[in-house]
Design a protein around this motif. Structure first.
Motif, short mmCIF file in Angstrom:
data_model
loop_
_atom_site.label_atom_id
_atom_site.label_comp_id
_atom_site.label_asym_id
_atom_site.label_seq_id
_atom_site.Cartn_x
_atom_site.Cartn_y
_atom_site.Cartn_z
N LEU A 12 32.58 33.56 34.45
CA LEU A 12 33.80 34.27 34.06
C LEU A 12 33.95 34.28 32.54
O LEU A 12 34.27 35.32 31.96
CB LEU A 12 35.03 33.62 34.70
CG LEU A 12 36.37 34.23 34.33
CD1 LEU A 12 36.45 35.70 34.71
CD2 LEU A 12 37.50 33.44 34.96
N LEU A 16 34.15 37.58 30.28
CA LEU A 16 35.26 37.87 29.38
C LEU A 16 34.78 38.10 27.95
O LEU A 16 35.32 38.96 27.24
CB LEU A 16 36.29 36.74 29.43
CG LEU A 16 37.01 36.56 30.77
CD1 LEU A 16 37.91 35.34 30.73
CD2 LEU A 16 37.76 37.81 31.15
N TYR A 31 39.34 44.39 32.23
CA TYR A 31 40.29 43.32 32.53
C TYR A 31 41.03 43.58 33.84
O TYR A 31 41.29 42.65 34.61
CB TYR A 31 41.29 43.13 31.39
CG TYR A 31 40.78 42.26 30.27
CD1 TYR A 31 40.29 40.99 30.51
CD2 TYR A 31 40.82 42.70 28.96
CE1 TYR A 31 39.82 40.18 29.48
CE2 TYR A 31 40.37 41.90 27.91
CZ TYR A 31 39.87 40.65 28.19
OH TYR A 31 39.42 39.85 27.18
N ALA A 32 41.35 44.82 34.11
CA ALA A 32 42.00 45.17 35.38
C ALA A 32 41.08 44.83 36.56
O ALA A 32 41.54 44.29 37.58
CB ALA A 32 42.40 46.63 35.40
N VAL A 34 38.71 42.52 36.60
CA VAL A 34 38.66 41.06 36.70
C VAL A 34 39.93 40.56 37.41
O VAL A 34 39.86 39.71 38.30
CB VAL A 34 38.52 40.39 35.31
CG1 VAL A 34 38.75 38.89 35.40
CG2 VAL A 34 37.16 40.69 34.73
N HIS A 35 41.07 41.10 37.04
CA HIS A 35 42.33 40.71 37.66
C HIS A 35 42.29 40.97 39.16
O HIS A 35 42.67 40.12 39.97
CB HIS A 35 43.49 41.46 37.01
CG HIS A 35 44.79 41.20 37.67
ND1 HIS A 35 45.28 41.99 38.69
CD2 HIS A 35 45.70 40.22 37.48
CE1 HIS A 35 46.43 41.51 39.08
NE2 HIS A 35 46.71 40.44 38.37
N GLU A 36 41.84 42.15 39.56
CA GLU A 36 41.78 42.49 40.98
C GLU A 36 40.84 41.55 41.74
O GLU A 36 41.15 41.09 42.84
CB GLU A 36 41.35 43.94 41.15
CG GLU A 36 42.41 44.92 40.71
CD GLU A 36 41.92 46.36 40.72
OE1 GLU A 36 40.81 46.63 41.25
OE2 GLU A 36 42.64 47.22 40.18
N GLU A 37 39.68 41.26 41.14
CA GLU A 37 38.73 40.36 41.78
C GLU A 37 39.31 38.96 41.95
O GLU A 37 39.21 38.35 43.02
CB GLU A 37 37.45 40.29 40.95
CG GLU A 37 36.42 39.34 41.54
CD GLU A 37 35.19 39.20 40.66
OE1 GLU A 37 34.57 38.12 40.72
OE2 GLU A 37 34.86 40.15 39.92
N LEU A 38 39.94 38.43 40.91
CA LEU A 38 40.53 37.09 41.01
C LEU A 38 41.69 37.06 42.00
O LEU A 38 41.84 36.08 42.73
CB LEU A 38 40.98 36.62 39.63
CG LEU A 38 39.85 36.37 38.62
CD1 LEU A 38 40.44 36.03 37.25
CD2 LEU A 38 38.91 35.29 39.10
N ALA A 39 42.48 38.12 42.06
CA ALA A 39 43.58 38.18 43.02
C ALA A 39 43.04 38.18 44.45
O ALA A 39 43.57 37.48 45.32
CB ALA A 39 44.43 39.43 42.77
N ARG A 40 41.96 38.94 44.70
CA ARG A 40 41.35 38.95 46.04
C ARG A 40 40.83 37.57 46.40
O ARG A 40 41.01 37.10 47.53
CB ARG A 40 40.20 39.96 46.10
CG ARG A 40 40.62 41.38 46.35
CD ARG A 40 39.44 42.27 46.72
NE ARG A 40 38.34 42.19 45.77
CZ ARG A 40 38.21 42.93 44.68
NH1 ARG A 40 39.14 43.81 44.39
NH2 ARG A 40 37.17 42.80 43.89
N GLU A 43 43.80 35.30 47.24
CA GLU A 43 44.41 35.64 48.52
C GLU A 43 43.55 35.22 49.69
O GLU A 43 44.06 34.91 50.77
CB GLU A 43 44.70 37.13 48.58
CG GLU A 43 45.82 37.55 47.67
CD GLU A 43 45.97 39.07 47.54
OE1 GLU A 43 45.17 39.81 48.14
OE2 GLU A 43 46.89 39.49 46.84
#
Length: 53
Positions: A12, A16, A31-32, A34-40, A43
């Motif tokens: 990561l 970055l 960055y969007a 990365v955010h989506e991947e980390l959120a998945r 969850e």
């Protein structure tokens, strides 16, 4: 941080650093993503049924 997550963290950080070198519009999209991947990942992580809120 556990030893098993160290390679993920290093990956990561490298990711970055690459994003930071990109032009602003490309950087924002990266960055969007990365955010989506980390959120998945968050969850889908197992939960501890014994923990209290």
């Amino acid at each position: 941080m556990s030893d098993s997550s160290a390679p993920d963290a290093a990956g990561l950080i490298d990711r970055l650093r690459l994003i930071e070198e990109q032009p602003l519009d490309t950087r924002a999209a990266a960055y969007a993503a990365v955010h989506e991947e980390l959120a998945r990942r968050l969850e889908s992580a197992p939960t501890d049924p014994t923990s209290t809120p």
